[in-house]
Design an enzyme around this catalytic site. Structure first.
Site, mmCIF file in Angstrom:
data_model
loop_
_atom_site.group_PDB
_atom_site.id
_atom_site.type_symbol
_atom_site.label_atom_id
_atom_site.label_comp_id
_atom_site.label_asym_id
_atom_site.label_seq_id
_atom_site.Cartn_x
_atom_site.Cartn_y
_atom_site.Cartn_z
ATOM 1 N N ARG A 179 42.133 47.012 31.471
ATOM 2 C CA ARG A 179 42.302 47.707 32.745
ATOM 3 C C ARG A 179 42.243 49.225 32.544
ATOM 4 N NH1 ARG A 179 47.055 43.697 34.256
ATOM 5 N NH2 ARG A 179 47.074 43.792 32.002
ATOM 6 N N ASP B 190 31.707 54.001 39.717
ATOM 7 C CA ASP B 190 31.199 54.432 41.030
ATOM 8 C C ASP B 190 31.863 55.721 41.519
ATOM 9 O OD1 ASP B 190 29.357 52.392 41.219
ATOM 10 O OD2 ASP B 190 30.593 51.106 42.490
ATOM 11 N N TYR C 2 39.502 35.658 41.152
ATOM 12 C CA TYR C 2 40.931 35.727 40.820
ATOM 13 C C TYR C 2 41.772 35.796 42.097
ATOM 14 C CZ TYR C 2 45.196 37.986 38.927
ATOM 15 O OH TYR C 2 46.485 38.326 38.599
ATOM 16 N N ALA C 3 41.380 36.711 42.989
ATOM 17 C CA ALA C 3 42.148 36.904 44.220
ATOM 18 C C ALA C 3 42.199 35.616 45.030
ATOM 19 C CB ALA C 3 41.501 38.019 45.048
ATOM 20 N N CYS C 4 41.063 34.923 45.076
ATOM 21 C CA CYS C 4 40.976 33.725 45.897
ATOM 22 C C CYS C 4 41.800 32.594 45.272
ATOM 23 C CB CYS C 4 39.501 33.339 46.021
ATOM 24 S SG CYS C 4 39.226 32.115 47.263
ATOM 25 N N ALA C 5 41.727 32.457 43.934
ATOM 26 C CA ALA C 5 42.526 31.421 43.256
ATOM 27 C C ALA C 5 44.016 31.713 43.448
ATOM 28 C CB ALA C 5 42.182 31.381 41.766
ATOM 29 N N LEU D 149 44.017 51.916 32.631
ATOM 30 C CA LEU D 149 44.876 52.719 31.758
ATOM 31 C C LEU D 149 44.404 52.638 30.309
ATOM 32 C CD1 LEU D 149 47.726 54.194 31.284
ATOM 33 C CD2 LEU D 149 48.465 51.934 30.582
ATOM 34 N N PHE E 130 40.916 54.347 29.723
ATOM 35 C CA PHE E 130 41.009 55.812 29.611
ATOM 36 C C PHE E 130 41.699 56.206 28.301
ATOM 37 C CE2 PHE E 130 40.903 56.716 34.538
ATOM 38 C CZ PHE E 130 39.565 56.345 34.562
ATOM 39 N N ASN F 247 49.738 47.317 40.512
ATOM 40 C CA ASN F 247 49.470 48.187 39.364
ATOM 41 C C ASN F 247 50.725 48.639 38.620
ATOM 42 O OD1 ASN F 247 46.966 48.348 41.275
ATOM 43 N ND2 ASN F 247 46.240 48.929 39.251
HETATM 44 N N1 UDP Z 1 38.041 51.818 36.483
HETATM 45 C C1 UDP Z 1 37.398 53.003 36.119
HETATM 46 N N2 UDP Z 1 37.141 53.230 34.795
HETATM 47 C C2 UDP Z 1 37.506 52.358 33.815
HETATM 48 C C3 UDP Z 1 38.183 51.150 34.193
HETATM 49 C C4 UDP Z 1 38.424 50.918 35.550
HETATM 50 O O1 UDP Z 1 37.032 53.846 36.962
HETATM 51 O O2 UDP Z 1 37.265 52.668 32.635
HETATM 52 C C5 UDP Z 1 38.369 51.597 37.924
HETATM 53 C C6 UDP Z 1 38.058 50.237 38.531
HETATM 54 O O3 UDP Z 1 36.720 50.163 38.995
HETATM 55 C C7 UDP Z 1 39.059 50.209 39.674
HETATM 56 C C8 UDP Z 1 40.278 50.920 39.110
HETATM 57 O O4 UDP Z 1 39.781 51.697 38.016
HETATM 58 O O5 UDP Z 1 38.580 50.973 40.756
HETATM 59 C C9 UDP Z 1 41.405 50.025 38.629
HETATM 60 O O6 UDP Z 1 40.882 49.060 37.777
HETATM 61 P P1 UDP Z 1 41.792 48.122 36.850
HETATM 62 O O7 UDP Z 1 40.870 47.457 35.872
HETATM 63 O O8 UDP Z 1 42.915 48.862 36.246
HETATM 64 O O9 UDP Z 1 42.396 46.974 37.779
HETATM 65 P P2 UDP Z 1 42.641 46.776 39.343
HETATM 66 O O10 UDP Z 1 43.610 47.817 39.790
HETATM 67 O O11 UDP Z 1 41.307 46.894 40.031
HETATM 68 O O12 UDP Z 1 43.207 45.398 39.411
#
Ligand code: UDP
Length: 358
Positions: free
Chosen positions: A211, A230, A163-166, A213, A216, A192
């Site tokens: 994503r 991670d 995505y970033a590269c495109a 939000l 969670f 974000n």
């Molecule tokens: N992430 C997480 N738990 C989740 C979903 C995402 O820890 O249930 C992490 C993901 O690995 C990244 C960050 O949250 O480090 C933001 O991810 P998001 O999908 O919102 O999009 P990004 O900001 O990477 O474009």
């Protein structure tokens, strides 16, 4: 002002319509295959809606007419969900690059101002993250500046960067047409954006992994643990969708300042690790529901490969320099992260968790 919006039915598009259609001086023509988030605007006489993708051969005839007649084209259409980047990279690259190219060409042909939505992901990882110490002592090695910071991505097997590269290539095409054909452009790099209508809830109104939000939120509403990829040490800065849309409005109203620039649109004061975000969200949810047990809602950690599959690599940190937006647009976001989360999570709660409101 006559505005064409491609991808007007998504999260950003729906909020942009809310904002611009509140002002009688805007006439908007938009394309999107989805209208779920913008139904309230479909009867507005100042809004012409095409319920289709903008890049089919038939649609492109109409898009060309609209580009010719308008003052500005805003392109929001993309697949911008990280869980797709390493699992559907061909579609992701097509949507962000090849589908966008005809639009860039039309804007170049008619010299129409193109506001091209890119992504903060074009910055990739910070330089600091590659250094042995891995510390963030020197802002020159992590702060993201539109016209200075190198764009650093991992190897091609790490398809997270599709995505970033495109998007980077699309930015370069826009810039190349500016340099060769005089295309007026503005590149927007969102950091974000959070707000109501942001994403779907899996198994309710979408599939796959949304994503963070919505991940969670879905976990809180279904009693599942929040999962930190991670360990949740990645950092993000969060900005309110309302303030982000205000930045776009300011661009439209200050063409001389906004044209031929790239802008970071984010809030450097709202930085959190994902672990901190998880904790803040469970405490906010306890407040919204009045159920204090959410204060201690379980949080677990999962390896990225298990969560996203092979080929995922994270952006370590996204700290924007927004000096250019402040200087040229007079734009400074002020909504705090607790305020943004309260508004956004309440909207999710009302839409999904309270049955009669669905
Ligand atoms: N992430 C997480 N738990 C989740 C979903 C995402 O820890 O249930 C992490 C993901 O690995 C990244 C960050 O949250 O480090 C933001 O991810 P998001 O999908 O919102 O999009 P990004 O900001 O990477 O474009």
């Amino acid at each position: 002002m006559r505005v064409v919006i491609l991808g007007c039915g998504g999260f950003v598009g729906s909020h942009l319509l809310d904002n611009l259609l509140g002002d009688e001086s805007y006439l908007i023509e938009g394309w999107d295959p989805e209208d779920r988030k913008i139904r309230g605007h479909l009867d507005n006489p100042r809004f012409t809606f095409h319920r289709s993708v903008a890049n089919s051969p038939e649609a492109l005839v109409e898009v060309e007419r609209a580009v010719r007649e308008c003052d500005v084209v805003i392109n929001l259409a993309a697949i911008c969900n990280p869980s797709d980047y390493n699992t559907r990279p061909v579609s992701v690259i097509h949507a962000s690059l090849f589908d966008v190219y005809p639009v860039i060409q039309l804007c170049a042909k008619y010299r129409r101002w193109l506001v091209s939505f890119s992504t903060s992901e074009v910055y990739g990882r910070t330089l600091a993250s590659y250094l042995p110490a891995g510390t963030y002592d020197d802002p020159d090695l992590y702060e993201l500046r539109e016209d200075e910071t190198p764009l650093v991505m991992g190897p091609i097997q790490n398809q997270r960067w599709s995505y970033a590269c495109a998007k980077q290539m699309a930015e370069r095409l826009v810039y190349a047409h500016h340099a060769e054909d005089g295309l007026p452009f503005t590149i927007v790099r969102p950091l974000n954006f959070f707000g109501p209508r942001m994403d779907y809830i899996p198994s309710r109104d979408g599939d796959g992994v949304p994503r963070v939000l919505a991940c969670f939120m879905a976990a809180l509403m279904s009693g599942q643990p929040l999962q930190l990829v991670d360990g949740g040490q990645a950092r993000r800065t969060i900005v309110s969708i309302h303030e982000a849309v205000d930045a776009i409005r300011r661009m439209l109203e200050r063409p001389a300042a906004a044209q031929n620039q790239a802008f970071n649109i984010g809030n450097p004061h709202n930085e959190v690790t994902m672990a901190e975000l998880a904790d803040l969200m469970r405490r906010t949810y306890a407040k919204i529901t009045g159920d204090r047990r959410f204060d201690d809602h379980p949080i677990v950690t999962v390896p990225a490969e298990r969560f996203y599959g092979p080929g995922y690599e994270d952006c370590d940190r996204r700290m924007p320099d927004i000096g250019k937006a402040q200087r040229l647009l007079g734009w400074t976001p002020t909504m705090t992260l607790p305020e943004i989360l309260l508004e956004t999570m309440r909207a999710y709660h009302e839409a999904y968790a309270v049955p009669e409101a669905v």
